[in-house]
Design a protein around this motif. Structure first.
Motif, PDB file in Angstrom:
ATOM      1  N   ASP A  36       0.846  -1.185   0.000  1.00 51.83           N
ATOM      2  CA  ASP A  36       0.000   0.000   0.000  1.00 51.83           C
ATOM      3  C   ASP A  36       0.883   1.236   0.000  1.00 51.83           C
ATOM      4  O   ASP A  36       1.284   1.733   1.045  1.00 51.83           O
ATOM      5  CB  ASP A  36      -0.908   0.000   1.233  1.00 51.83           C
ATOM      6  CG  ASP A  36      -1.902   1.146   1.205  1.00 51.83           C
ATOM      7  OD1 ASP A  36      -2.145   1.687   0.116  1.00 51.83           O
ATOM      8  OD2 ASP A  36      -2.419   1.483   2.276  1.00 51.83           O
ATOM      9  N   SER A  37       1.207   1.720  -1.194  1.00 49.67           N
ATOM     10  CA  SER A  37       1.984   2.940  -1.304  1.00 49.67           C
ATOM     11  C   SER A  37       1.464   3.738  -2.494  1.00 49.67           C
ATOM     12  O   SER A  37       0.758   3.210  -3.358  1.00 49.67           O
ATOM     13  CB  SER A  37       3.479   2.653  -1.473  1.00 49.67           C
ATOM     14  OG  SER A  37       3.734   2.121  -2.749  1.00 49.67           O
ATOM     15  N   MET A  94     -10.368   1.398 -13.558  1.00 46.26           N
ATOM     16  CA  MET A  94     -11.568   1.236 -12.743  1.00 46.26           C
ATOM     17  C   MET A  94     -11.512  -0.080 -11.962  1.00 46.26           C
ATOM     18  O   MET A  94     -11.816  -0.119 -10.773  1.00 46.26           O
ATOM     19  CB  MET A  94     -12.813   1.273 -13.621  1.00 46.26           C
ATOM     20  CG  MET A  94     -14.098   1.146 -12.851  1.00 46.26           C
ATOM     21  SD  MET A  94     -15.542   1.098 -13.897  1.00 46.26           S
ATOM     22  CE  MET A  94     -15.344  -0.475 -14.680  1.00 46.26           C
ATOM     23  N   PHE A  95     -11.088  -1.142 -12.620  1.00 46.24           N
ATOM     24  CA  PHE A  95     -10.983  -2.431 -11.939  1.00 46.24           C
ATOM     25  C   PHE A  95      -9.865  -2.413 -10.898  1.00 46.24           C
ATOM     26  O   PHE A  95      -9.997  -3.016  -9.836  1.00 46.24           O
ATOM     27  CB  PHE A  95     -10.767  -3.552 -12.949  1.00 46.24           C
ATOM     28  CG  PHE A  95     -11.946  -3.766 -13.848  1.00 46.24           C
ATOM     29  CD1 PHE A  95     -13.202  -4.027 -13.331  1.00 46.24           C
ATOM     30  CD2 PHE A  95     -11.797  -3.697 -15.209  1.00 46.24           C
ATOM     31  CE1 PHE A  95     -14.294  -4.206 -14.148  1.00 46.24           C
ATOM     32  CE2 PHE A  95     -12.884  -3.885 -16.048  1.00 46.24           C
ATOM     33  CZ  PHE A  95     -14.133  -4.144 -15.513  1.00 46.24           C
ATOM     34  N   LEU A  96      -8.786  -1.729 -11.202  1.00 44.16           N
ATOM     35  CA  LEU A  96      -7.698  -1.595 -10.237  1.00 44.16           C
ATOM     36  C   LEU A  96      -8.157  -0.790  -9.020  1.00 44.16           C
ATOM     37  O   LEU A  96      -7.809  -1.113  -7.884  1.00 44.16           O
ATOM     38  CB  LEU A  96      -6.492  -0.940 -10.903  1.00 44.16           C
ATOM     39  CG  LEU A  96      -5.184  -0.948 -10.139  1.00 44.16           C
ATOM     40  CD1 LEU A  96      -4.729  -2.382  -9.885  1.00 44.16           C
ATOM     41  CD2 LEU A  96      -4.123  -0.210 -10.929  1.00 44.16           C
ATOM     42  N   TYR A 101      -9.802  -0.566  -3.401  1.00 38.60           N
ATOM     43  CA  TYR A 101     -10.859  -0.199  -2.453  1.00 38.60           C
ATOM     44  C   TYR A 101     -11.260  -1.397  -1.598  1.00 38.60           C
ATOM     45  O   TYR A 101     -11.402  -1.276  -0.383  1.00 38.60           O
ATOM     46  CB  TYR A 101     -12.068   0.345  -3.214  1.00 38.60           C
ATOM     47  CG  TYR A 101     -13.221   0.716  -2.336  1.00 38.60           C
ATOM     48  CD1 TYR A 101     -13.181   1.878  -1.574  1.00 38.60           C
ATOM     49  CD2 TYR A 101     -14.349  -0.086  -2.249  1.00 38.60           C
ATOM     50  CE1 TYR A 101     -14.238   2.221  -0.747  1.00 38.60           C
ATOM     51  CE2 TYR A 101     -15.399   0.248  -1.440  1.00 38.60           C
ATOM     52  CZ  TYR A 101     -15.343   1.395  -0.686  1.00 38.60           C
ATOM     53  OH  TYR A 101     -16.389   1.727   0.129  1.00 38.60           O
ATOM     54  N   LYS A 102     -11.439  -2.547  -2.216  1.00 40.28           N
ATOM     55  CA  LYS A 102     -11.876  -3.732  -1.479  1.00 40.28           C
ATOM     56  C   LYS A 102     -10.797  -4.255  -0.530  1.00 40.28           C
ATOM     57  O   LYS A 102     -11.112  -4.856   0.486  1.00 40.28           O
ATOM     58  CB  LYS A 102     -12.283  -4.845  -2.450  1.00 40.28           C
ATOM     59  CG  LYS A 102     -13.603  -4.604  -3.113  1.00 40.28           C
ATOM     60  CD  LYS A 102     -14.690  -4.605  -2.094  1.00 40.28           C
ATOM     61  CE  LYS A 102     -16.046  -4.566  -2.740  1.00 40.28           C
ATOM     62  NZ  LYS A 102     -17.112  -4.527  -1.761  1.00 40.28           N
ATOM     63  N   THR A 103      -9.530  -4.043  -0.871  1.00 36.14           N
ATOM     64  CA  THR A 103      -8.453  -4.507   0.000  1.00 36.14           C
ATOM     65  C   THR A 103      -7.933  -3.404   0.917  1.00 36.14           C
ATOM     66  O   THR A 103      -6.933  -3.609   1.606  1.00 36.14           O
ATOM     67  CB  THR A 103      -7.288  -5.072  -0.833  1.00 36.14           C
ATOM     68  OG1 THR A 103      -6.826  -4.076  -1.734  1.00 36.14           O
ATOM     69  CG2 THR A 103      -7.711  -6.314  -1.584  1.00 36.14           C
ATOM     70  N   CYS A 109      -4.940   3.935  -3.724  1.00 34.24           N
ATOM     71  CA  CYS A 109      -6.100   4.617  -4.335  1.00 34.24           C
ATOM     72  C   CYS A 109      -5.766   6.064  -4.658  1.00 34.24           C
ATOM     73  O   CYS A 109      -6.173   6.581  -5.703  1.00 34.24           O
ATOM     74  CB  CYS A 109      -7.302   4.564  -3.402  1.00 34.24           C
ATOM     75  SG  CYS A 109      -8.131   2.976  -3.359  1.00 34.24           S
ATOM     76  N   TYR A 110      -5.027   6.724  -3.771  1.00 33.23           N
ATOM     77  CA  TYR A 110      -4.654   8.115  -4.032  1.00 33.23           C
ATOM     78  C   TYR A 110      -3.783   8.222  -5.287  1.00 33.23           C
ATOM     79  O   TYR A 110      -3.984   9.101  -6.125  1.00 33.23           O
ATOM     80  CB  TYR A 110      -3.890   8.705  -2.848  1.00 33.23           C
ATOM     81  CG  TYR A 110      -4.696   8.821  -1.572  1.00 33.23           C
ATOM     82  CD1 TYR A 110      -6.056   9.083  -1.604  1.00 33.23           C
ATOM     83  CD2 TYR A 110      -4.092   8.664  -0.338  1.00 33.23           C
ATOM     84  CE1 TYR A 110      -6.791   9.171  -0.444  1.00 33.23           C
ATOM     85  CE2 TYR A 110      -4.821   8.752   0.839  1.00 33.23           C
ATOM     86  CZ  TYR A 110      -6.168   9.006   0.773  1.00 33.23           C
ATOM     87  OH  TYR A 110      -6.894   9.102   1.917  1.00 33.23           O
ATOM     88  N   GLY A 111      -2.829   7.325  -5.425  1.00 26.30           N
ATOM     89  CA  GLY A 111      -1.977   7.329  -6.605  1.00 26.30           C
ATOM     90  C   GLY A 111      -2.753   7.030  -7.869  1.00 26.30           C
ATOM     91  O   GLY A 111      -2.533   7.649  -8.912  1.00 26.30           O
TER      92      GLY A 111
END
Length: 129
Positions: A36-37, A94-96, A101-103, A109-111
């Protein structure tokens, strides 16, 4: 006393009142957060649309070499009808985003959002000028 009695524990935040570890201390959560970065969201979100656009243009037969494809993207991005192709190339983002979001990978998400907005700003500027 009993194992599940929260009073016997040292008020450590690792354990809830049922004797289970909280989600922020499990090894699965820590492993998930290691990816998560900001860059894990930005780099794929910036490269995927370009890759999809390249594959779509190559499949259409308009341009066959990478420099020709990049020139075609630059020239066609000023055309209003190319916008549909551009939006289609944004579907992997969108899928990414849904995966992030789900994980609960919020920095990713910000990136992703920043990379997607930079692509949209690029095409809006190409439409205007």
């Amino acid at each position: 006393m009993g194992y599940y009695n929260n009073d016997d524990m040292d008020d450590d935040m690792d354990w809830n009142k049922y004797g289970h570890q909280t989600p922020n201390e499990t090894w699965v959560y820590q492993r998930r957060k290691s990816f998560d970065s900001f860059l894990w969201g930005f780099v794929p979100s910036f490269i995927l649309p370009l890759l999809i656009l390249t594959l779509m243009i190559y499949r259409q037969g308009v341009a066959k070499t990478v420099p020709d494809i990049l020139v075609y993207i630059w020239l066609a991005s000023a055309n209003y009808y190319f916008l549909n192709t551009f939006i289609l190339s944004m579907l992997p983002n969108m899928f990414l985003f849904l995966f992030f979001y789900k994980t609960e990978r919020w920095k990713g998400c910000y990136g992703l959002v920043l990379a997607t907005m930079s692509w949209f700003i690029f095409f809006i500027i190409r439409q205007i000028f």
